[in-house]
Design a protein around this motif. Sequence first.
Motif, PDB file in Angstrom:
ATOM      1  N   ARG A  67      25.929  17.878  89.239  1.00 50.20           N
ATOM      2  CA  ARG A  67      26.630  16.570  89.979  1.00 50.20           C
ATOM      3  C   ARG A  67      26.964  15.735  88.773  1.00 50.20           C
ATOM      4  O   ARG A  67      26.038  15.141  87.930  1.00 50.20           O
ATOM      5  N   PRO A  68      28.099  15.335  88.708  1.00 47.81           N
ATOM      6  CA  PRO A  68      28.533  14.313  87.570  1.00 47.81           C
ATOM      7  C   PRO A  68      27.946  13.086  87.625  1.00 47.81           C
ATOM      8  O   PRO A  68      27.732  12.592  86.592  1.00 47.81           O
ATOM      9  N   GLU A  69      27.646  12.433  88.785  1.00 49.15           N
ATOM     10  CA  GLU A  69      26.812  11.187  88.585  1.00 49.15           C
ATOM     11  C   GLU A  69      25.341  11.099  87.909  1.00 49.15           C
ATOM     12  O   GLU A  69      25.002  10.467  87.445  1.00 49.15           O
ATOM     13  N   GLN A  70      24.871  12.402  88.087  1.00 49.08           N
ATOM     14  CA  GLN A  70      23.542  12.672  87.839  1.00 49.08           C
ATOM     15  C   GLN A  70      23.759  12.933  85.903  1.00 49.08           C
ATOM     16  O   GLN A  70      22.914  12.079  85.099  1.00 49.08           O
ATOM     17  N   VAL A  71      24.808  13.467  85.649  1.00 46.31           N
ATOM     18  CA  VAL A  71      25.041  13.695  84.187  1.00 46.31           C
ATOM     19  C   VAL A  71      25.357  12.696  83.523  1.00 46.31           C
ATOM     20  O   VAL A  71      24.791  12.003  82.255  1.00 46.31           O
ATOM     21  N   ASP A  72      26.349  11.759  84.104  1.00 44.18           N
ATOM     22  CA  ASP A  72      26.863  10.279  83.539  1.00 44.18           C
ATOM     23  C   ASP A  72      25.617   9.522  83.357  1.00 44.18           C
ATOM     24  O   ASP A  72      25.455   8.871  82.380  1.00 44.18           O
ATOM     25  N   ASP A  73      24.769   9.536  84.295  1.00 43.62           N
ATOM     26  CA  ASP A  73      23.708   8.634  84.228  1.00 43.62           C
ATOM     27  C   ASP A  73      22.572   8.869  82.890  1.00 43.62           C
ATOM     28  O   ASP A  73      22.288   8.038  82.222  1.00 43.62           O
ATOM     29  N   ILE A  75      23.647  10.664  80.342  1.00 42.95           N
ATOM     30  CA  ILE A  75      24.380  10.178  79.125  1.00 42.95           C
ATOM     31  C   ILE A  75      24.257   8.545  78.668  1.00 42.95           C
ATOM     32  O   ILE A  75      24.266   8.531  77.691  1.00 42.95           O
ATOM     33  N   ALA A  76      24.614   8.051  80.026  1.00 44.83           N
ATOM     34  CA  ALA A  76      24.584   6.482  79.671  1.00 44.83           C
ATOM     35  C   ALA A  76      23.051   6.194  79.308  1.00 44.83           C
ATOM     36  O   ALA A  76      23.189   5.306  78.394  1.00 44.83           O
ATOM     37  N   HIS A  77      22.102   6.741  79.664  1.00 44.95           N
ATOM     38  CA  HIS A  77      20.803   6.205  79.277  1.00 44.95           C
ATOM     39  C   HIS A  77      20.668   6.688  77.907  1.00 44.95           C
ATOM     40  O   HIS A  77      19.812   5.999  77.077  1.00 44.95           O
ATOM     41  N   SER A  79      22.785   6.908  75.565  1.00 51.89           N
ATOM     42  CA  SER A  79      23.882   6.243  74.739  1.00 51.89           C
ATOM     43  C   SER A  79      22.808   4.774  74.289  1.00 51.89           C
ATOM     44  O   SER A  79      23.082   4.153  73.468  1.00 51.89           O
TER      45      SER A  79
END
Length: 98
Positions: A67-73, A75-77, A79
């Motif tokens: 699920r992209p929103e979980q992966v993006d979160d 990665i953002a954390h 970063s």
Amino acid sequence: MLTWILLIVVLAAFVVLGTWFWGRVFGRAEVLPPIEDQQKLIENNRESIATGDLDSVRFEVVPRGYRPEQVDDVIAHLSWQIEQAHMRIESLSLPEKD
């Protein structure tokens, strides 16, 4: 000619029955049961990253990956943590003023 039509009908019936049987025996290809609430999963991933336990980071599996929103979160954390570490290194490397 009638035997060819009968053969095609019988073959089609075998295909339908075989597909139905295969689905009953092996299931409909559900990869995993749904994971708990998405917000709870994101919070658990953030906790895992904060403690440095990257092995316990989990993502919900969807048809084309995760699920992209979980992966993006995640990665953002990560970063954000890297940026905090860089700021800490810069503050520690500045010469002290007397």
